[in-house]
Design a protein around this motif. Sequence first.
Motif, mmCIF file in Angstrom:
data_model
loop_
_atom_site.group_PDB
_atom_site.id
_atom_site.type_symbol
_atom_site.label_atom_id
_atom_site.label_comp_id
_atom_site.label_asym_id
_atom_site.label_seq_id
_atom_site.Cartn_x
_atom_site.Cartn_y
_atom_site.Cartn_z
ATOM 1 N N THR A 1 0.569 -1.451 0.067
ATOM 2 C CA THR A 1 -0.178 0.280 0.125
ATOM 3 C C THR A 1 0.866 1.572 0.231
ATOM 4 O O THR A 1 0.423 2.100 -0.847
ATOM 5 C CB THR A 1 -0.904 -0.239 1.520
ATOM 6 N N TYR A 2 1.896 1.068 1.391
ATOM 7 C CA TYR A 2 2.850 2.671 1.009
ATOM 8 C C TYR A 2 4.022 2.586 -0.656
ATOM 9 O O TYR A 2 4.198 3.668 -0.521
ATOM 10 C CB TYR A 2 3.550 2.839 2.554
ATOM 11 N N MET A 3 3.697 1.859 -0.927
ATOM 12 C CA MET A 3 4.135 2.248 -2.860
ATOM 13 C C MET A 3 3.232 2.159 -4.007
ATOM 14 O O MET A 3 3.770 2.280 -4.804
ATOM 15 C CB MET A 3 5.675 1.031 -2.859
ATOM 16 N N MET A 4 1.950 1.496 -3.432
ATOM 17 C CA MET A 4 1.108 1.914 -5.118
ATOM 18 C C MET A 4 1.464 3.062 -5.592
ATOM 19 O O MET A 4 1.418 2.365 -6.547
ATOM 20 C CB MET A 4 -0.195 2.449 -3.839
ATOM 21 N N ALA A 5 1.622 4.357 -4.555
ATOM 22 C CA ALA A 5 1.568 5.492 -5.951
ATOM 23 C C ALA A 5 2.094 5.197 -7.098
ATOM 24 O O ALA A 5 2.531 5.316 -7.974
ATOM 25 C CB ALA A 5 1.365 6.484 -5.456
ATOM 26 N N ILE A 6 3.768 5.227 -6.359
ATOM 27 C CA ILE A 6 4.895 5.366 -7.219
ATOM 28 C C ILE A 6 5.078 3.693 -8.041
ATOM 29 O O ILE A 6 5.210 4.098 -9.548
ATOM 30 C CB ILE A 6 5.942 5.417 -6.443
ATOM 31 N N VAL A 7 4.980 2.758 -7.405
ATOM 32 C CA VAL A 7 4.835 1.804 -8.368
ATOM 33 C C VAL A 7 3.677 1.152 -9.496
ATOM 34 O O VAL A 7 3.880 0.982 -10.845
ATOM 35 C CB VAL A 7 5.434 0.078 -7.756
ATOM 36 N N THR A 8 2.363 1.755 -9.226
ATOM 37 C CA THR A 8 1.927 1.959 -10.364
ATOM 38 C C THR A 8 1.915 2.810 -11.162
ATOM 39 O O THR A 8 1.823 2.957 -12.214
ATOM 40 C CB THR A 8 0.442 2.239 -9.311
ATOM 41 N N ALA A 9 2.381 4.018 -11.771
ATOM 42 C CA ALA A 9 2.483 5.264 -12.015
ATOM 43 C C ALA A 9 3.705 4.498 -13.185
ATOM 44 O O ALA A 9 3.607 5.224 -13.889
ATOM 45 C CB ALA A 9 2.412 6.388 -11.457
ATOM 46 N N LEU A 10 4.072 4.269 -12.741
ATOM 47 C CA LEU A 10 5.799 3.328 -12.984
ATOM 48 C C LEU A 10 5.368 2.354 -13.863
ATOM 49 O O LEU A 10 5.767 2.044 -15.261
ATOM 50 C CB LEU A 10 6.889 2.616 -12.385
ATOM 51 N N GLY A 11 4.384 1.762 -12.664
ATOM 52 C CA GLY A 11 4.176 0.624 -14.180
ATOM 53 C C GLY A 11 2.712 0.665 -15.390
ATOM 54 O O GLY A 11 3.519 0.608 -16.918
ATOM 55 N N VAL A 12 1.870 1.605 -15.286
ATOM 56 C CA VAL A 12 1.002 2.483 -16.273
ATOM 57 C C VAL A 12 1.854 3.342 -17.394
ATOM 58 O O VAL A 12 1.811 2.979 -18.163
ATOM 59 C CB VAL A 12 0.430 2.970 -15.457
ATOM 60 N N GLY A 13 3.132 3.785 -17.034
ATOM 61 C CA GLY A 13 4.155 4.974 -17.675
ATOM 62 C C GLY A 13 4.726 3.634 -18.290
ATOM 63 O O GLY A 13 4.849 3.919 -19.521
ATOM 64 N N VAL A 14 5.351 2.773 -17.903
ATOM 65 C CA VAL A 14 5.785 1.721 -18.882
ATOM 66 C C VAL A 14 5.367 1.101 -20.126
ATOM 67 O O VAL A 14 5.641 0.797 -20.657
ATOM 68 C CB VAL A 14 6.847 0.929 -18.014
ATOM 69 N N ASN A 15 3.974 0.666 -19.393
ATOM 70 C CA ASN A 15 2.985 0.314 -20.274
ATOM 71 C C ASN A 15 2.698 1.171 -22.053
ATOM 72 O O ASN A 15 3.169 0.724 -22.936
ATOM 73 C CB ASN A 15 1.787 -0.111 -19.353
ATOM 74 N N TRP A 16 2.300 2.699 -21.334
ATOM 75 C CA TRP A 16 2.010 3.533 -22.379
ATOM 76 C C TRP A 16 2.856 3.786 -23.051
ATOM 77 O O TRP A 16 2.942 4.165 -24.618
ATOM 78 C CB TRP A 16 1.138 5.176 -21.316
ATOM 79 N N THR A 17 4.481 3.997 -22.120
ATOM 80 C CA THR A 17 5.644 3.941 -23.213
ATOM 81 C C THR A 17 5.851 3.842 -24.045
ATOM 82 O O THR A 17 6.326 3.375 -25.624
ATOM 83 C CB THR A 17 6.429 4.652 -22.159
ATOM 84 N N ALA A 18 5.838 1.842 -23.760
ATOM 85 C CA ALA A 18 6.082 1.298 -24.547
ATOM 86 C C ALA A 18 4.571 0.826 -26.295
ATOM 87 O O ALA A 18 5.233 0.657 -26.251
ATOM 88 C CB ALA A 18 5.904 0.044 -24.089
ATOM 89 N N ILE A 19 3.702 1.148 -26.104
ATOM 90 C CA ILE A 19 2.395 1.350 -26.380
ATOM 91 C C ILE A 19 2.661 2.337 -27.698
ATOM 92 O O ILE A 19 2.345 2.293 -28.400
ATOM 93 C CB ILE A 19 0.836 1.396 -25.772
ATOM 94 N N PHE A 20 3.156 2.932 -26.717
ATOM 95 C CA PHE A 20 3.874 4.833 -27.964
ATOM 96 C C PHE A 20 4.599 4.313 -28.959
ATOM 97 O O PHE A 20 4.471 4.703 -30.149
ATOM 98 C CB PHE A 20 3.898 5.701 -27.190
ATOM 99 N N LEU A 21 5.775 3.602 -28.503
ATOM 100 C CA LEU A 21 7.162 2.695 -29.608
ATOM 101 C C LEU A 21 6.367 1.970 -30.395
ATOM 102 O O LEU A 21 7.016 1.866 -31.575
ATOM 103 C CB LEU A 21 7.755 2.668 -28.836
ATOM 104 N N PHE A 22 6.139 0.919 -29.938
ATOM 105 C CA PHE A 22 4.793 0.005 -30.936
ATOM 106 C C PHE A 22 4.380 0.611 -32.221
ATOM 107 O O PHE A 22 4.608 -0.014 -32.830
ATOM 108 C CB PHE A 22 4.587 -1.105 -30.389
ATOM 109 N N THR A 23 3.538 1.438 -31.563
ATOM 110 C CA THR A 23 2.526 2.443 -32.696
ATOM 111 C C THR A 23 2.875 3.298 -33.438
ATOM 112 O O THR A 23 2.970 3.197 -34.554
ATOM 113 C CB THR A 23 1.571 2.683 -32.358
#
Length: 346
Positions: free
Chosen positions: A270-292
């Motif tokens: 819980t105490y790392m939810m914000a930073i790790v979730t933001a990192l995971g979503v950020g990596v996901n969307w960055t990869a999506i951008f590069l692939f498309t």
Amino acid sequence: MLTGFATGGFSLLSPTYIKETSSESHRGRLVSIHILAIHLGILYPYVVGSFTSYEWLALSLCAVPVLIALMLLAVPESPRHLLSKRNEKQALSALTWLRRNKSSDEILEELKYIQKNIEEMKEAKSSLSEFIRAPGTLKTTAIILGVMLTQSASGIDVIISYNQKIFKDSGSNISLNLSSIIVGVVQVVGVALSGLIMDRLGRRPLLMISQGLIIVSLFFLGLYFHLQISNPVVNESIGWLPLVSLMVHSIGFAIGVGPIPWIYLEVIPTYMMAIVTALGVGVNWTAIFLFTRFYVQVQENLGSDWSFWIFAILSSIGIIFSYFCIPETKGKTLEELQDIFTTRRT
């Protein structure tokens, strides 16, 4: 830009709220509903856009976020968030609203359990350097980044963005609009199916089945384009293969690779939810951008066959990662998951 900002926020906040408010027996199903809503949103412009203008399509889409905003007025804040702000009275009220089928004693017991977990997480809170050295937290972060990259490496966003170009390049006789609608409908059906079987079959097995279907579909889609150049006579007799391959890909993505990475957000302390979730979503969307962004360039330089075989190779790496690195989380409470994945200091 505004749409991108809003979509990024939604993709981060929606699964977080589901994680914090749902019971362990319904969490997988609720995340599948979240993904189902996304695929319904993808299907809607395929259907409506085939017979109306962009202007009317955009105006009709405006009604959806307005409706969601009005419905959210009746939804309570996350009890976990309220407890973290020491607002016990509102937290009890919110949890009572969310657990209407439970007795007062069960609700109070769950509330105390959440409160205890929050206090333990606060005590375990460490500096950034300590967080990096903590093996449990690093393992959790690696799992989140791995499943998120597995999702983006499936090629789903390339297929959604370029599906009509793919069908056009394949020389298929099926209408481009109809082909897009068929793929969209299959995605919706697949997500609905995952909601029914996920909490029974488990996250990890379903994820690997999903990845297997994606690998097979991408291999045969690439093979079709390879034969289109090397053996046009044979290729003419399998004109149905691109549509079938994309349907299999859509089912594979919808039953596992689509919803399950969001469910694995539940392993984050819980105490790392914000930073790790933001990192995971950020990596996901960055990869999506590069692939498309670079799909067309890869297609032009390596050919349509390799533009799909690359995704098949990446998905093969993903299934190996899933087998060796991803644990099962079915039936475990958030607190049990955090006990497993958090290294506590004494």
